[in-house]
Design a protein around this motif. Sequence first.
Motif, PDB file in Angstrom:
ATOM      1  N   PHE A 159       0.858  -1.184   0.000  1.00  0.00           N
ATOM      2  CA  PHE A 159       0.000   0.000   0.000  1.00  0.00           C
ATOM      3  C   PHE A 159       0.893   1.231   0.000  1.00  0.00           C
ATOM      4  O   PHE A 159       1.501   1.571   1.016  1.00  0.00           O
ATOM      5  CB  PHE A 159      -0.944  -0.015   1.206  1.00  0.00           C
ATOM      6  N   GLY A 160       0.996   1.853  -1.177  1.00  0.00           N
ATOM      7  CA  GLY A 160       1.777   3.080  -1.300  1.00  0.00           C
ATOM      8  C   GLY A 160       0.998   4.246  -0.728  1.00  0.00           C
ATOM      9  O   GLY A 160      -0.150   4.107  -0.315  1.00  0.00           O
ATOM     10  N   GLU A 161       1.652   5.405  -0.704  1.00  0.00           N
ATOM     11  CA  GLU A 161       0.990   6.587  -0.144  1.00  0.00           C
ATOM     12  C   GLU A 161       1.456   7.835  -0.868  1.00  0.00           C
ATOM     13  O   GLU A 161       2.610   7.929  -1.285  1.00  0.00           O
ATOM     14  CB  GLU A 161       1.362   6.758   1.345  1.00  0.00           C
ATOM     15  N   ALA A 162       0.539   8.784  -0.978  1.00  0.00           N
ATOM     16  CA  ALA A 162       0.906  10.108  -1.476  1.00  0.00           C
ATOM     17  C   ALA A 162       1.145  11.006  -0.272  1.00  0.00           C
ATOM     18  O   ALA A 162       0.632  10.753   0.813  1.00  0.00           O
ATOM     19  CB  ALA A 162      -0.210  10.670  -2.339  1.00  0.00           C
TER      20      ALA A 162
ATOM     21  N   VAL B 131       5.292  -7.523  -7.459  1.00  0.00           N
ATOM     22  CA  VAL B 131       4.731  -6.521  -6.567  1.00  0.00           C
ATOM     23  C   VAL B 131       3.534  -5.819  -7.208  1.00  0.00           C
ATOM     24  O   VAL B 131       3.630  -5.305  -8.310  1.00  0.00           O
ATOM     25  CB  VAL B 131       5.798  -5.456  -6.201  1.00  0.00           C
ATOM     26  N   THR B 132       2.423  -5.845  -6.507  1.00  0.00           N
ATOM     27  CA  THR B 132       1.266  -5.037  -6.872  1.00  0.00           C
ATOM     28  C   THR B 132       1.190  -3.900  -5.874  1.00  0.00           C
ATOM     29  O   THR B 132       1.293  -4.129  -4.663  1.00  0.00           O
ATOM     30  CB  THR B 132      -0.030  -5.872  -6.788  1.00  0.00           C
ATOM     31  N   CYS B 133       1.061  -2.676  -6.392  1.00  0.00           N
ATOM     32  CA  CYS B 133       1.052  -1.512  -5.500  1.00  0.00           C
ATOM     33  C   CYS B 133      -0.303  -0.822  -5.558  1.00  0.00           C
ATOM     34  O   CYS B 133      -0.797  -0.507  -6.633  1.00  0.00           O
ATOM     35  CB  CYS B 133       2.160  -0.551  -5.921  1.00  0.00           C
ATOM     36  N   VAL B 134      -0.907  -0.585  -4.413  1.00  0.00           N
ATOM     37  CA  VAL B 134      -2.149   0.178  -4.344  1.00  0.00           C
ATOM     38  C   VAL B 134      -1.805   1.641  -4.074  1.00  0.00           C
ATOM     39  O   VAL B 134      -0.980   1.940  -3.203  1.00  0.00           O
ATOM     40  CB  VAL B 134      -3.058  -0.338  -3.201  1.00  0.00           C
ATOM     41  N   LEU B 135      -2.398   2.530  -4.843  1.00  0.00           N
ATOM     42  CA  LEU B 135      -2.253   3.962  -4.588  1.00  0.00           C
ATOM     43  C   LEU B 135      -3.645   4.521  -4.373  1.00  0.00           C
ATOM     44  O   LEU B 135      -4.448   4.564  -5.303  1.00  0.00           O
ATOM     45  CB  LEU B 135      -1.645   4.654  -5.809  1.00  0.00           C
TER      46      LEU B 135
ATOM     47  N   VAL C  67      -0.078  -1.539 -10.772  1.00  0.00           N
ATOM     48  CA  VAL C  67      -0.496  -0.494  -9.840  1.00  0.00           C
ATOM     49  C   VAL C  67      -2.016  -0.399  -9.880  1.00  0.00           C
ATOM     50  O   VAL C  67      -2.612  -0.320 -10.959  1.00  0.00           O
ATOM     51  CB  VAL C  67       0.122   0.878 -10.214  1.00  0.00           C
ATOM     52  N   ILE C  68      -2.625  -0.461  -8.726  1.00  0.00           N
ATOM     53  CA  ILE C  68      -4.073  -0.292  -8.627  1.00  0.00           C
ATOM     54  C   ILE C  68      -4.334   1.111  -8.088  1.00  0.00           C
ATOM     55  O   ILE C  68      -3.962   1.427  -6.954  1.00  0.00           O
ATOM     56  CB  ILE C  68      -4.697  -1.360  -7.697  1.00  0.00           C
ATOM     57  N   VAL C  69      -4.913   1.950  -8.928  1.00  0.00           N
ATOM     58  CA  VAL C  69      -5.173   3.331  -8.541  1.00  0.00           C
ATOM     59  C   VAL C  69      -6.617   3.441  -8.059  1.00  0.00           C
ATOM     60  O   VAL C  69      -7.539   3.060  -8.769  1.00  0.00           O
ATOM     61  CB  VAL C  69      -4.949   4.284  -9.735  1.00  0.00           C
TER      62      VAL C  69
ATOM     63  N   GLN D 273       8.028  -1.993 -17.534  1.00  0.00           N
ATOM     64  CA  GLN D 273       6.633  -2.089 -17.965  1.00  0.00           C
ATOM     65  C   GLN D 273       5.774  -2.520 -16.790  1.00  0.00           C
ATOM     66  O   GLN D 273       6.188  -3.364 -15.998  1.00  0.00           O
ATOM     67  CB  GLN D 273       6.499  -3.137 -19.082  1.00  0.00           C
ATOM     68  N   GLY D 274       4.626  -1.953 -16.717  1.00  0.00           N
ATOM     69  CA  GLY D 274       3.706  -2.356 -15.655  1.00  0.00           C
ATOM     70  C   GLY D 274       2.284  -2.036 -16.046  1.00  0.00           C
ATOM     71  O   GLY D 274       2.022  -1.157 -16.870  1.00  0.00           O
ATOM     72  N   GLU D 275       1.365  -2.765 -15.440  1.00  0.00           N
ATOM     73  CA  GLU D 275      -0.044  -2.569 -15.740  1.00  0.00           C
ATOM     74  C   GLU D 275      -0.585  -1.542 -14.741  1.00  0.00           C
ATOM     75  O   GLU D 275      -0.284  -1.638 -13.550  1.00  0.00           O
ATOM     76  CB  GLU D 275      -0.726  -3.924 -15.554  1.00  0.00           C
ATOM     77  N   ILE D 276      -1.374  -0.594 -15.226  1.00  0.00           N
ATOM     78  CA  ILE D 276      -2.003   0.366 -14.319  1.00  0.00           C
ATOM     79  C   ILE D 276      -3.518   0.232 -14.468  1.00  0.00           C
ATOM     80  O   ILE D 276      -4.035   0.348 -15.573  1.00  0.00           O
ATOM     81  CB  ILE D 276      -1.550   1.809 -14.635  1.00  0.00           C
ATOM     82  N   VAL D 277      -4.182  -0.081 -13.379  1.00  0.00           N
ATOM     83  CA  VAL D 277      -5.639  -0.218 -13.455  1.00  0.00           C
ATOM     84  C   VAL D 277      -6.292   0.747 -12.472  1.00  0.00           C
ATOM     85  O   VAL D 277      -5.721   1.097 -11.439  1.00  0.00           O
ATOM     86  CB  VAL D 277      -6.114  -1.666 -13.139  1.00  0.00           C
ATOM     87  N   ARG D 278      -7.491   1.173 -12.819  1.00  0.00           N
ATOM     88  CA  ARG D 278      -8.264   2.064 -11.937  1.00  0.00           C
ATOM     89  C   ARG D 278      -9.366   1.268 -11.281  1.00  0.00           C
ATOM     90  O   ARG D 278      -9.982   0.418 -11.908  1.00  0.00           O
ATOM     91  CB  ARG D 278      -8.901   3.175 -12.750  1.00  0.00           C
TER      92      ARG D 278
END
Lengths: 263, 325
Positions: B8-11, B35-39, B59-61, B169-174
């Motif tokens: 779980f990343g953070e801004a 690694v899957t990162c949640v933002l 990355v899951i946004v 390369q990485g997948e970015i999903v919303r």
Amino acid sequence: MPHIICLAKQVPDPETPAAQFKVDEAAKKVIPVPGIQPVPSQFDTIGVEAALRIKDDVADTIITIVSLGPDSNRDTIKHSLAMGADEGVHINDPAVNDSDHWATAETLAAAIKKLEPYDLIIAGRQAVDWDMGVVGTTIAEILDLPSVTIAKDVKMADGTVTVERVLLDGFETVEAPTPCVVTVSNELGEPRYPQLRQIMQAAKKEVKTWTIADLGIDTPQNRTTLEALFVPDTSIETEFIEGESAQEIGEKLAVRLNEEKLI
Amino acid sequence: MASGVLVFGEATDDGGLNPVTKELIAAGSNLGGPVTCVLAGTGVEGLAQECVAAGAGKVIVVDDPILTPYQGDAYIPMAERITKEVDPSVLLMGQTMMGRDLAPRLAQRFSTAVAMDCMALSMDGDQLIAERPCYGGSARARYKINGTPQMATLRAKAVEPLAPDSSRQGEIVRQDAGVTADQVRTKITDRRKEKAEGVRLEDATVVISGGRGLGGPEGFKELEDLAEIMGGAVGASRAVCDLGWYPVPTQVGLTGKVVTPDLYIAVGISGASQHMAGISSVKNIVAINKDADANIFKASRFGVVGDWKEIFPAFKEKVRELKSA
Ligand SMILES: Cc1cc2nc3c(=O)[nH]c(=O)nc-3n(C[C@H](O)[C@H](O)[C@H](O)COP(=O)(O)OP(=O)(O)OC[C@H]3O[C@@H](n4cnc5c(N)ncnc54)[C@H](O)[C@@H]3O)c2cc1C
């Protein structure tokens, strides 16, 4: 009548001088130092102070202290009672006295259920032995209550708890409906110290002793395994800067740091 | 079968990526990844590419105003749902305000456990080994977690981020937060910053900290002067924050901030384990203390035994001279 439950743990004295702090690596336990008594965990005492400040305003508030651990924990409960809390519950059962944080949270949550109704549960932000900081919030989750962590001020009125929360670079005010869980930090201020008269009065206050059987639950299982406990060696060689005068020493220090490209 | 690492990343409050995010991604990679990162937050989508460059495979946004500012009740349902979907073997958060609050509650939702404030993580087969300080920094403990996911929070700067690589390369999903206002039982009614100007303590390369030995709040003026000369930040021991001599957010240590400057100058600080817990990875500690037996000297590379009031002014002026030379 508002009812506040304060959790209180007993810990080895955190002011134990570094030279006397030793660990039994095989047993994975801290070795008690002869002559240094265990003490109430500091943040828990601050939690009792937070509850007492609420009671100072609303006199019929009842404060119950809940402590889990061996016989000596009675001293920690007595200390809280002498500060001004009303009743104590001592959970003392070899099956759980040595539990990890998660089994502890489950045991305490079961005890809290037995103490219903209540408005507020106060815990320390962390216990000053393991410094894990999970028990208060985990209890909130088990009991499905809102929780607010790391408080410097706690007020309770008309079914709302108002918490001043310490952030990294400031503070925020959070409101939560009762019942809820709040964990407190040292920014709340010094806990009051019991007077002799209060210590004598505390001797007369009731402390119930409960076992797992009294709580009506199965013995909660640990969810962690402690693999190792050790004292890290952090000491390094120190270069002491010396000189004839303070002026010379101060200047020498600057020169040495400059030589090491540190300024 | 649970696999991979969810972090779980953070801004930050001002919309940048909290550096701990990259450290978490690196820690997850070191454990074997992927690694899957949640933002989660508002306006965080622009930070996703940075997470990919830092090593996140996915990355899951979750961009939703309900997630800012952080409130446990808003985050838990979101974090629980994503954790169920990703089904990671290891789950990591930073030892931040969010991690401290969210990690234990999320762990309880999965009847697992979390090792808080870890300084080192490794794998023993499928088992996470989490090493963390305890007893106010006097001891270290190593844990295994008997549940899934195996959770840990990571102390800032405990792990080096990977070198950023924009070709990764990485997948970015919303995703939607999927949380409604009525699920949030708490309400933030006010927020105030205490001290914003100057170099952030956590980012400073030089930190000059004062303790009770300064003798009063006025002493900090001298420390601030030197901080200005050196481009550093001023810190404090808990004793002086408790006394009200210096603002609470400047407290360094176990219950304050963890700092990692190249140079840490401790003035009138005894070096209690709880203070040292905040500077455990600093290589160059300088201590000025009138007690030759003070614990602070054990971990110090340079030491001065004496009254800071006499030594510090000369030190400061010499630094000024050397800096301007
Ligand atoms: C659970 C818990 C958590 C804690 N968390 C933290 C934390 O996060 N951060 C933290 O800092 N502390 C923390 N503490 C407190 C810690 O144990 C110490 O009490 C505290 O760090 C002491 O602060 P100090 O060094 O400023 O004061 P003191 O211990 O009083 O030391 C003052 C020092 O100044 C020296 N001195 C005095 N006069 C002079 C002079 N004229 N010139 C030079 N030197 C002088 C003395 O020799 C002494 O060494 C915590 C404690 C507990 C129990």
